[in-house]
Each structure stands twice: as C-alpha cells, then as structure tokens.
Design an enzyme around this catalytic site. Sequence first.
Site, mmCIF file in Angstrom:
data_model
loop_
_atom_site.group_PDB
_atom_site.id
_atom_site.type_symbol
_atom_site.label_atom_id
_atom_site.label_comp_id
_atom_site.label_asym_id
_atom_site.label_seq_id
_atom_site.Cartn_x
_atom_site.Cartn_y
_atom_site.Cartn_z
ATOM 1 N N LYS A 112 -2.517 46.048 54.218
ATOM 2 C CA LYS A 112 -2.255 46.723 55.500
ATOM 3 C C LYS A 112 -3.257 47.853 55.715
ATOM 4 O O LYS A 112 -3.746 48.062 56.823
ATOM 5 C CB LYS A 112 -0.824 47.281 55.540
ATOM 6 C CG LYS A 112 0.244 46.213 55.602
ATOM 7 C CD LYS A 112 0.568 45.840 57.036
ATOM 8 C CE LYS A 112 1.297 44.517 57.156
ATOM 9 N NZ LYS A 112 2.595 44.508 56.476
ATOM 10 N N LYS A 192 -0.650 30.085 58.079
ATOM 11 C CA LYS A 192 0.796 30.144 58.212
ATOM 12 C C LYS A 192 1.176 30.346 59.685
ATOM 13 O O LYS A 192 0.522 31.111 60.390
ATOM 14 C CB LYS A 192 1.268 31.341 57.371
ATOM 15 C CG LYS A 192 2.738 31.578 57.354
ATOM 16 C CD LYS A 192 3.043 32.684 56.334
ATOM 17 C CE LYS A 192 4.441 33.228 56.562
ATOM 18 N NZ LYS A 192 4.848 34.182 55.546
ATOM 19 N N LYS A 195 3.379 34.409 65.059
ATOM 20 C CA LYS A 195 3.237 34.808 66.451
ATOM 21 C C LYS A 195 1.911 35.541 66.672
ATOM 22 O O LYS A 195 1.229 35.326 67.662
ATOM 23 C CB LYS A 195 4.421 35.712 66.821
ATOM 24 C CG LYS A 195 4.397 36.220 68.220
ATOM 25 C CD LYS A 195 5.697 36.938 68.538
ATOM 26 C CE LYS A 195 5.587 37.658 69.863
ATOM 27 N NZ LYS A 195 6.902 38.045 70.402
#
Length: 324
Positions: A112, A192, A195
């Site tokens: 992240k 994968k 959205k």
Amino acid sequence: MRKRVFSGARPTGRQHLGNYLGALQNYVKLQDEYDCIYCIVDIHALTTVEDVSNIQNNIYEMTLDWLAAGIDPKRSITFVQSHVPEVMELHTLLSMVTPLSWLLRVPTFKEKAKLQPHNVNYGLVGYPVLMTADIVLYKAEAIPVGEDQLPHLELAREIVRRFNSLFGPTFPEPEAKLTSFPMVLGLDGKQKMSKSLDNHIEIALSPEETVKRVRTAVTDPARQYRTDPGNPGICNIHFLHGYFNQTEQQRYAMMCRKAEVGCVEHKNVLADEINKALAPFHERRAALATNPQYVKDVLADGAQRAQVVARETLVEVKKKMGLL
Ligand code: TRP
C-alpha cells in the site's frame, strides 16, 4: 455453544462474481454451523479511499447484495464497523501492546505504501491492529478470509498471544478459515476479478447486461478465427463456466478444441448459466430494493446487538489493563 465466526469486507458497493463465489456464498453457508458476525469495514476503507462521497451508497448496495444472497439477519449479525465505535477504543488499547516493528514488516503495508506514496497514513500502519480489534471485540474464533489476508491474521494471533501473556487469558486465538474456492479471474483473464481493475461482473446486473459484459471477456488470444481450434486451458470463459456447470464446461472444452464452437457462442452459454444461477438472487434483490428502510433497519439492529458484546469485552479489557 456454537463457535463464533467474524468476517469483514470493505464497502466496495455492488458485489461481483469474485466476491460472490469466493466469499459471499461461504458466508451464507457458515450460518448453518456458526454464530456469524459480518461487518462492513468503513473505517478500514478510509485508509485508502480518497473520495468518501460513495461510502454510504456502497454500504447500502453491498448490504442489499448480502441479504439477497442469503445472509439472514435473524441468525447472523450484519453491521457497519463505525456504528459500533467501541472498536476504535479497543484499537487504541491494542496498539499499546503491538510493537511497531511487527506492523512495518506486514507485506500489505509495504504494498500500500508503494501504491499510494502520497498517502502513507498512520491508519495504514495500524490497519492490522484495527482488524484484530474487529475480531477480538467479539472473541471470534473462526475467520473466513482469502489467502491475501493470512499475514493480517497471523499478526492478530501474535497480538492476542501477547495480550493474553501480559494481562491473563482474555481472547481466543483467531483461526483463518480459508475458502476452498480458488481466486476468480477477471474478464481480462489475467488478474483477480476486482472492481478497481474494471474486469468484474456485478451479480446485480440484469440478464441482458450480463450477456453484454461476458462478451467483453478475453478468451484464448491465439484463437483468431472461428475455425481455429481453441485452448480452454488458458481461457477464462472455460474457467468461469466450471463454477456454474461442470458437465457443460467439459463438453464445451471438447468442442472448443475441435473448433466446433465459437467464443461468442460459448460466452452466450456461460452468460445463460450465470443468469440461471442468479435468478433467485435477482428476485430477492428486487424485492428488497423496494424497501430501503428495511436494509437500514437490519444494519441498525445488527449494530445494536454487536454493541452489547463489544461493551462487555471492553470493560473486561479495561479492567485487565488497569483502567478500571
Ligand atoms: N482486511 C480485510 C480485507 O481487506 C477486511 C477486514 C477488516 C477483515 N476487518 C476484518 C476480515 C476482520 C476478517 C476479519 O479483506
């Protein structure tokens, strides 16, 4: 007494086939054997979300999908993380027994930090501590998660062990319950389903929209003409087909290898299978959507029930930590 299951999911809005096949169906099934608590983790979402204007709508759409898929508010607790603010208190208390070095080596933190170098916030470092607070606030023992969450769960177990050894046995060590479902690939056939990558198929799509969406899927890139034999082993339509109808999946694989079926036709067949499987879901969703107040009531009732447990745990923790 039945064991307690806890799981959390970020408020990503309408659920897609990856969420449905990988997590949601499993959440529904677990209700038969466990006391389940399912939480929409809106506070966790703030560690990465910069545009907060969608959070409320995402929570609503996601809850609709969960209820329509079979999460039963009579048997289980479904609630929004921030509606039980005790979790933030427990997060602060747990942070006092969590060495910073443990948090800095969590792989998701490093990822992240790389993905959003302009926003490496304090909450991002504490993400697994908040997740631990989610779990132990309810003394949950079984945690259904995907493989990507295993480092977080391991950390939760370490925090629990440390807390128990410092202040006496308090929390059970939570165990990951991996779903047997493999990762569902997105329409690009490479990554994968997600959205954010826009390679997903929402389960709330109308049958016509599903057909359109499935038609955008990448198949065997080497198969250019209808007369070329295809390779199902690298075709995502083939994999998706298997989740819905394995007999037909095998039959179509054979036809594909002999160029007896084209990709467009195969996509239409897959879309039909998806629509057939989701028909009862669509019916329930449409009925629920006529009553938005009901969805809100379910979440309010869930928060109330969760809070009873949360308050009790927090008193115990505060006593043990010398605060009461
Ligand atoms: N981190 C989890 C995810 O991104 C979501 C989550 C938050 C969670 N709290 C949890 C999962 C507690 C299981 C238990 O998927």
